[in-house]
Design a protein around this motif. Structure first.
Motif, PDB file in Angstrom:
ATOM      1  N   ASP A 150       0.856  -1.187   0.000  1.00 18.40           N
ATOM      2  CA  ASP A 150       0.000   0.000   0.000  1.00 18.40           C
ATOM      3  C   ASP A 150       0.889   1.232   0.000  1.00 18.40           C
ATOM      4  N   SER A 151       0.268   2.356  -0.311  1.00 13.00           N
ATOM      5  CA  SER A 151       0.985   3.626  -0.207  1.00 13.00           C
ATOM      6  C   SER A 151       1.265   3.921   1.262  1.00 13.00           C
ATOM      7  N   PRO A 152       2.444   4.453   1.596  1.00 11.01           N
ATOM      8  CA  PRO A 152       2.734   4.795   2.994  1.00 11.01           C
ATOM      9  C   PRO A 152       1.768   5.813   3.577  1.00 11.01           C
ATOM     10  N   SER A 153       1.108   6.589   2.715  1.00 13.04           N
ATOM     11  CA  SER A 153       0.198   7.625   3.191  1.00 13.04           C
ATOM     12  C   SER A 153      -1.256   7.169   3.232  1.00 13.04           C
ATOM     13  N   SER A 154      -1.511   5.900   2.875  1.00  9.26           N
ATOM     14  CA  SER A 154      -2.874   5.391   2.821  1.00  9.26           C
ATOM     15  C   SER A 154      -3.455   5.191   4.216  1.00  9.26           C
ATOM     16  N   VAL A 155      -4.741   5.514   4.371  1.00 13.03           N
ATOM     17  CA  VAL A 155      -5.392   5.300   5.658  1.00 13.03           C
ATOM     18  C   VAL A 155      -5.466   3.812   5.974  1.00 13.03           C
ATOM     19  N   VAL A 156      -5.602   2.963   4.954  1.00 12.35           N
ATOM     20  CA  VAL A 156      -5.660   1.524   5.211  1.00 12.35           C
ATOM     21  C   VAL A 156      -4.393   1.071   5.927  1.00 12.35           C
ATOM     22  N   ARG A 157      -3.263   1.540   5.449  1.00  7.37           N
ATOM     23  CA  ARG A 157      -1.985   1.148   6.050  1.00  7.37           C
ATOM     24  C   ARG A 157      -1.792   1.807   7.414  1.00  7.37           C
ATOM     25  N   ASN A 158      -2.135   3.069   7.522  1.00  8.35           N
ATOM     26  CA  ASN A 158      -1.911   3.770   8.788  1.00  8.35           C
ATOM     27  C   ASN A 158      -2.882   3.350   9.882  1.00  8.35           C
ATOM     28  N   LEU A 159      -4.041   2.850   9.482  1.00 11.23           N
ATOM     29  CA  LEU A 159      -5.017   2.379  10.455  1.00 11.23           C
ATOM     30  C   LEU A 159      -4.824   0.891  10.777  1.00 11.23           C
ATOM     31  N   PHE A 160      -3.937   0.226  10.055  1.00  9.51           N
ATOM     32  CA  PHE A 160      -3.771  -1.210  10.236  1.00  9.51           C
ATOM     33  C   PHE A 160      -3.428  -1.611  11.668  1.00  9.51           C
ATOM     34  N   PRO A 161      -2.536  -0.903  12.376  1.00  3.76           N
ATOM     35  CA  PRO A 161      -2.259  -1.311  13.756  1.00  3.76           C
ATOM     36  C   PRO A 161      -3.508  -1.346  14.638  1.00  3.76           C
ATOM     37  N   THR A 162      -4.423  -0.383  14.439  1.00 10.44           N
ATOM     38  CA  THR A 162      -5.670  -0.381  15.197  1.00 10.44           C
ATOM     39  C   THR A 162      -6.543  -1.558  14.788  1.00 10.44           C
ATOM     40  N   TYR A 163      -6.668  -1.785  13.482  1.00 13.65           N
ATOM     41  CA  TYR A 163      -7.442  -2.926  12.981  1.00 13.65           C
ATOM     42  C   TYR A 163      -6.864  -4.235  13.510  1.00 13.65           C
ATOM     43  N   ALA A 164      -5.544  -4.350  13.454  1.00 14.54           N
ATOM     44  CA  ALA A 164      -4.894  -5.577  13.901  1.00 14.54           C
ATOM     45  C   ALA A 164      -5.186  -5.848  15.373  1.00 14.54           C
ATOM     46  N   LYS A 165      -5.120  -4.820  16.190  1.00 17.76           N
ATOM     47  CA  LYS A 165      -5.369  -4.990  17.620  1.00 17.76           C
ATOM     48  C   LYS A 165      -6.793  -5.467  17.867  1.00 17.76           C
ATOM     49  N   LEU A 166      -7.762  -4.851  17.163  1.00 18.27           N
ATOM     50  CA  LEU A 166      -9.165  -5.207  17.369  1.00 18.27           C
ATOM     51  C   LEU A 166      -9.527  -6.547  16.742  1.00 18.27           C
ATOM     52  N   ALA A 167      -8.786  -6.956  15.706  1.00 20.81           N
ATOM     53  CA  ALA A 167      -9.067  -8.220  15.024  1.00 20.81           C
ATOM     54  C   ALA A 167      -8.162  -9.356  15.498  1.00 20.81           C
TER      55      ALA A 167
END
Length: 339
Positions: A150-167
């Motif tokens: 992904d692009s380093p500036s993408s919200v998907v990539r930047n939000l991944f740590p939060t998603y990972a924690k919740l998932a």
């Protein structure tokens, strides 16, 4: 002879006046055709490249909605939330749709002081990880040990740590490599990575590139249900000094958005005419999927500050942003559409 010369002169004068009038009505002369003067030039960045999910801007331009608002809009492909945010804050573009969660993450780092949201494009987040059948990814836990792009500036990539924690994903076991809007889907289809950051509506475009392989979609909304998707953002300077411009642009863009989700096939064709590399059929399919994300009980474009506060609380609880961010810092409620 004198009468003939007088008649000829009068005829010439009439012809010149008619020519001038015709020129003033031209749609190509930079005027609004109403005698009110030149159109106001505005630069707009799409959210991420030129995919079907961003076709509504081209629709608003081709259908004349921007011109009716007194605007001449130049549309340029954006490079995801963080890069677009920098462009808006620096005054290098006037408007762009940015993911609201990405904006909140930036605000938590003190990087969103000069921008505000003025309308919602999607009423819930469309962020997702996308893979293909056969890549060994079916559920979030399968992402461990995989390489994603992904692009380093993408919200998907930047939000991944939060998603990972919740998932319940160990984010340290997931490798990320850089990609661009133009290369991500091809990299996935070509087997260079096992997954990419993508919006859920990108499924038809991914499957078209994968030539028969089905896409596997892991939506972030499965574990983060209250998050908004893209919101229309402008600079605080424009919001404060030119609120009428913000309202005119917002109304015209949202008109294009509503038309696009009601007429996805036509919108896909309009995008293809303006951006030949964007195929019409996948673009239309993206818009069909996006329709469910656009409408809400508070109307197209509306933003509920209570929901924004809930998003902030979720990100604080996950440790993604520090305490102190407020909805009023992010959203200019005086400019958001009201039902």
């Amino acid at each position: 002879m004198r009468l003939a010369r007088t008649t000829a002169a009068a005829a010439l004068a009439t012809t010149l006046l008619l020519s001038a009038a015709a020129c003033s009505d031209s749609s190509d002369d930079g005027t609004d055709g109403s005698g009110s003067g030149s159109l106001e030039r505005v630069e707009y960045l799409t959210s991420f490249g030129n995919f079907g999910r961003d076709a509504y801007a081209w629709v608003a331009r081709e259908k004349g909605y921007f011109r009716e608002a007194g605007l001449e809009v130049e549309i340029k492909p954006g490079n995801a939330t963080a890069e677009n945010l920098k462009m808006i804050a620096a005054g290098q573009a006037a408007f762009s749709p940015l993911d609201l969660t990405g904006l909140l993450l930036a605000a938590g780092q003190g990087q969103a002081k000069d921008v505000v949201a003025v309308a919602a494009i999607q009423q819930k987040t469309m962020a997702a990880i996308m893979s293909l059948e056969g890549n060994g990814i079916a559920v979030p836990k399968d992402l461990e040990g995989k390489t994603l792009a992904d692009s380093p500036s993408s919200v998907v990539r930047n939000l991944f740590p939060t998603y990972a924690k919740l998932a319940a994903i160990d984010a340290s076991k997931v490798k990320w490599v850089n990609g661009t809007p133009q290369t991500l889907i091809g990299t996935l289809a070509g087997g260079g990575v096992q997954g990419i950051g993508q919006f859920v509506v990108g499924k038809p475009t991914v499957e078209a590139a994968a030539k028969g392989r089905k896409a596997v979609v892991l939506p972030y909304s499965d574990v983060m249900r209250d998050l908004y998707g893209n919101v229309l953002v402008t600079s605080k300077k424009i919001a404060t000094e030119q609120p009428d411009l913000a309202k005119r642009f917002t109304a015209a863009l949202l008109k294009g958005l509503e038309y696009s989700i009601a007429n996805p096939a036509e919108a896909g064709e309009i995008l293809h005419r303006n951006v030949p590399a964007a195929a019409a059929a996948p673009a239309a399919a993206e818009l069909e999927l996006m329709a469910a994300y656009v409408t809400s009980e508070i109307g197209v474009g509306g933003i509920d500050l209570g929901r924004v506060a809930g998003s902030i609380a979720l990100l604080e609880t996950a440790g993604s942003i520090p305490p102190g961010v407020t909805p009023e810092q992010i959203v200019d409620a005086s400019l958001t559409p009201k039902r």
